[in-house]
Design a protein around this motif. Structure first.
Motif, PDB file in Angstrom:
ATOM      1  N   ASN A 155       1.111  -0.658   0.023  1.00 33.58           N
ATOM      2  CA  ASN A 155      -0.162  -0.465  -0.094  1.00 33.58           C
ATOM      3  C   ASN A 155       1.219   1.594   0.094  1.00 33.58           C
ATOM      4  O   ASN A 155       1.305   2.049   1.145  1.00 33.58           O
ATOM      5  N   LEU A 156       1.433   1.287  -1.076  1.00 34.82           N
ATOM      6  CA  LEU A 156       2.235   2.833  -1.196  1.00 34.82           C
ATOM      7  C   LEU A 156       1.832   3.987  -0.596  1.00 34.82           C
ATOM      8  O   LEU A 156       2.200   4.972   0.458  1.00 34.82           O
ATOM      9  N   ASP A 157       0.748   4.396  -0.534  1.00 34.70           N
ATOM     10  CA  ASP A 157      -0.388   6.172   0.078  1.00 34.70           C
ATOM     11  C   ASP A 157       0.253   5.503   1.627  1.00 34.70           C
ATOM     12  O   ASP A 157       1.089   6.249   2.356  1.00 34.70           O
ATOM     13  N   ARG A 158      -0.280   4.694   1.873  1.00 36.69           N
ATOM     14  CA  ARG A 158      -0.041   4.667   3.400  1.00 36.69           C
ATOM     15  C   ARG A 158       1.319   4.324   4.391  1.00 36.69           C
ATOM     16  O   ARG A 158       1.406   4.690   5.161  1.00 36.69           O
ATOM     17  N   MET A 159       2.581   3.659   3.161  1.00 36.44           N
ATOM     18  CA  MET A 159       3.818   3.599   3.789  1.00 36.44           C
ATOM     19  C   MET A 159       4.617   5.145   3.933  1.00 36.44           C
ATOM     20  O   MET A 159       4.881   5.701   4.348  1.00 36.44           O
ATOM     21  N   VAL A 160       3.920   5.524   2.578  1.00 37.40           N
ATOM     22  CA  VAL A 160       4.443   6.903   2.621  1.00 37.40           C
ATOM     23  C   VAL A 160       3.654   7.924   3.301  1.00 37.40           C
ATOM     24  O   VAL A 160       5.480   8.628   4.101  1.00 37.40           O
ATOM     25  N   ALA A 161       3.016   7.619   4.093  1.00 35.40           N
ATOM     26  CA  ALA A 161       2.206   8.420   5.178  1.00 35.40           C
ATOM     27  C   ALA A 161       3.011   8.461   6.049  1.00 35.40           C
ATOM     28  O   ALA A 161       3.341   8.690   7.136  1.00 35.40           O
ATOM     29  N   PHE A 162       3.204   7.094   6.712  1.00 34.74           N
ATOM     30  CA  PHE A 162       4.087   5.830   7.731  1.00 34.74           C
ATOM     31  C   PHE A 162       5.001   7.411   7.655  1.00 34.74           C
ATOM     32  O   PHE A 162       5.678   7.777   8.999  1.00 34.74           O
ATOM     33  N   TYR A 163       6.176   7.043   6.618  1.00 30.51           N
ATOM     34  CA  TYR A 163       7.549   7.763   6.479  1.00 30.51           C
ATOM     35  C   TYR A 163       7.691   8.334   6.306  1.00 30.51           C
ATOM     36  O   TYR A 163       8.674   9.379   7.310  1.00 30.51           O
ATOM     37  N   THR A 164       6.564   9.598   6.651  1.00 34.15           N
ATOM     38  CA  THR A 164       6.751  11.111   6.947  1.00 34.15           C
ATOM     39  C   THR A 164       6.859  11.655   7.839  1.00 34.15           C
ATOM     40  O   THR A 164       7.616  12.478   8.134  1.00 34.15           O
ATOM     41  N   ALA A 165       6.256  10.755   9.014  1.00 30.70           N
ATOM     42  CA  ALA A 165       6.362  10.852  10.668  1.00 30.70           C
ATOM     43  C   ALA A 165       7.244  11.105  10.713  1.00 30.70           C
ATOM     44  O   ALA A 165       7.992  10.864  11.951  1.00 30.70           O
ATOM     45  N   PHE A 166       8.781  10.548  10.059  1.00 31.89           N
ATOM     46  CA  PHE A 166       9.942  10.781  10.537  1.00 31.89           C
ATOM     47  C   PHE A 166      11.015  11.536  10.479  1.00 31.89           C
ATOM     48  O   PHE A 166      11.721  12.416   9.879  1.00 31.89           O
ATOM     49  N   GLY A 167      10.213  12.890   9.609  1.00 27.31           N
ATOM     50  CA  GLY A 167      10.373  13.795   9.145  1.00 27.31           C
ATOM     51  C   GLY A 167      10.841  13.827   7.629  1.00 27.31           C
ATOM     52  O   GLY A 167      11.770  15.071   6.941  1.00 27.31           O
ATOM     53  N   LEU A 168      10.378  13.139   7.044  1.00 25.96           N
ATOM     54  CA  LEU A 168      11.101  12.944   5.539  1.00 25.96           C
ATOM     55  C   LEU A 168       9.825  13.702   4.135  1.00 25.96           C
ATOM     56  O   LEU A 168       9.009  13.669   5.006  1.00 25.96           O
ATOM     57  N   SER A 169      10.358  14.145   3.978  1.00 22.50           N
ATOM     58  CA  SER A 169       9.395  14.407   2.625  1.00 22.50           C
ATOM     59  C   SER A 169       9.476  14.212   1.078  1.00 22.50           C
ATOM     60  O   SER A 169      10.494  13.839   0.313  1.00 22.50           O
ATOM     61  N   VAL A 170       8.435  14.084   0.851  1.00 16.47           N
ATOM     62  CA  VAL A 170       8.193  13.786  -0.362  1.00 16.47           C
ATOM     63  C   VAL A 170       8.569  14.475  -1.212  1.00 16.47           C
ATOM     64  O   VAL A 170       7.798  15.792  -1.735  1.00 16.47           O
ATOM     65  N   ASP A 171       9.433  13.653  -2.360  1.00 11.94           N
ATOM     66  CA  ASP A 171      10.551  14.851  -3.554  1.00 11.94           C
ATOM     67  C   ASP A 171       9.363  14.809  -4.606  1.00 11.94           C
ATOM     68  O   ASP A 171       9.524  15.532  -6.013  1.00 11.94           O
ATOM     69  N   GLU A 172       9.746  13.932  -5.144  1.00 15.91           N
ATOM     70  CA  GLU A 172       9.332  13.490  -6.119  1.00 15.91           C
ATOM     71  C   GLU A 172       7.950  12.043  -5.836  1.00 15.91           C
ATOM     72  O   GLU A 172       8.310  11.066  -5.193  1.00 15.91           O
ATOM     73  N   ALA A 173       6.957  11.860  -6.813  1.00 13.54           N
ATOM     74  CA  ALA A 173       6.091  10.706  -6.457  1.00 13.54           C
ATOM     75  C   ALA A 173       5.222  10.777  -8.078  1.00 13.54           C
ATOM     76  O   ALA A 173       5.357  11.678  -9.009  1.00 13.54           O
ATOM     77  N   GLU A 174       5.003   9.979  -8.201  1.00 11.02           N
ATOM     78  CA  GLU A 174       4.302   8.885  -9.569  1.00 11.02           C
ATOM     79  C   GLU A 174       3.383   8.364  -8.749  1.00 11.02           C
ATOM     80  O   GLU A 174       3.069   7.420  -8.844  1.00 11.02           O
TER      81      GLU A 174
END
Length: 125
Positions: free
Chosen positions: A11-30
């Motif tokens: 589940n890409l969207d769920r995992m992206v939301a989860f790992y942004t909690a560590f202070g990471l931000s989305v730089d690029e996505a498709e």
């Protein structure tokens, strides 16, 4: 960016939301394909597992820890307790049977993401 890792997700969207909690931000996505998250010293690429493979992966709720992988992501955080609380709201949890320990000047705690991947939190002592 100093280091990079690639993770495959059901589940890409769920995992992206989860790992942004560590202070990471989305730089690029498709959408539906991948997302590249960045932080000061890490680039984490999360890639969508193809549906014909993803449909064969069974995830429990709460997710069971995947113990058979030889790699574990490690995140240095300002507070293990605060990070565990924030990630719990996003589907993560502390790894069952895991006790906090000390290693190289850090408190250390294993945890599990929404898909069962075990990762480690480290807080400076």
């Amino acid at each position: 960016m100093s280091h990079a890792a690639v993770m495959y997700a059901r589940n890409l969207d769920r995992m992206v939301a989860f790992y942004t909690a560590f202070g990471l931000s989305v730089d690029e996505a498709e959408r539906g394909e991948y997302a590249v998250l960045i932080g000061p010293k890490l680039e984490l690429s999360i890639v969508q597992i193809p549906e014909h493979i993803a449909s064969q992966i069974e995830l429990a709720d709460p997710p069971r820890a995947r113990e058979s992988t030889p790699i574990k992501l490690v995140f240095v955080v300002s507070s293990i307790d605060e990070t565990l609380e924030a990630t719990r709201l996003l589907g993560g949890r502390m790894k069952e049977g895991s006790k906090r320990w000390q290693f190289r000047g850090h408190a250390v705690q294993d945890a599990v993401d929404p898909e069962g991947n075990v990762y480690q939190l480290r807080e400076a002592l």
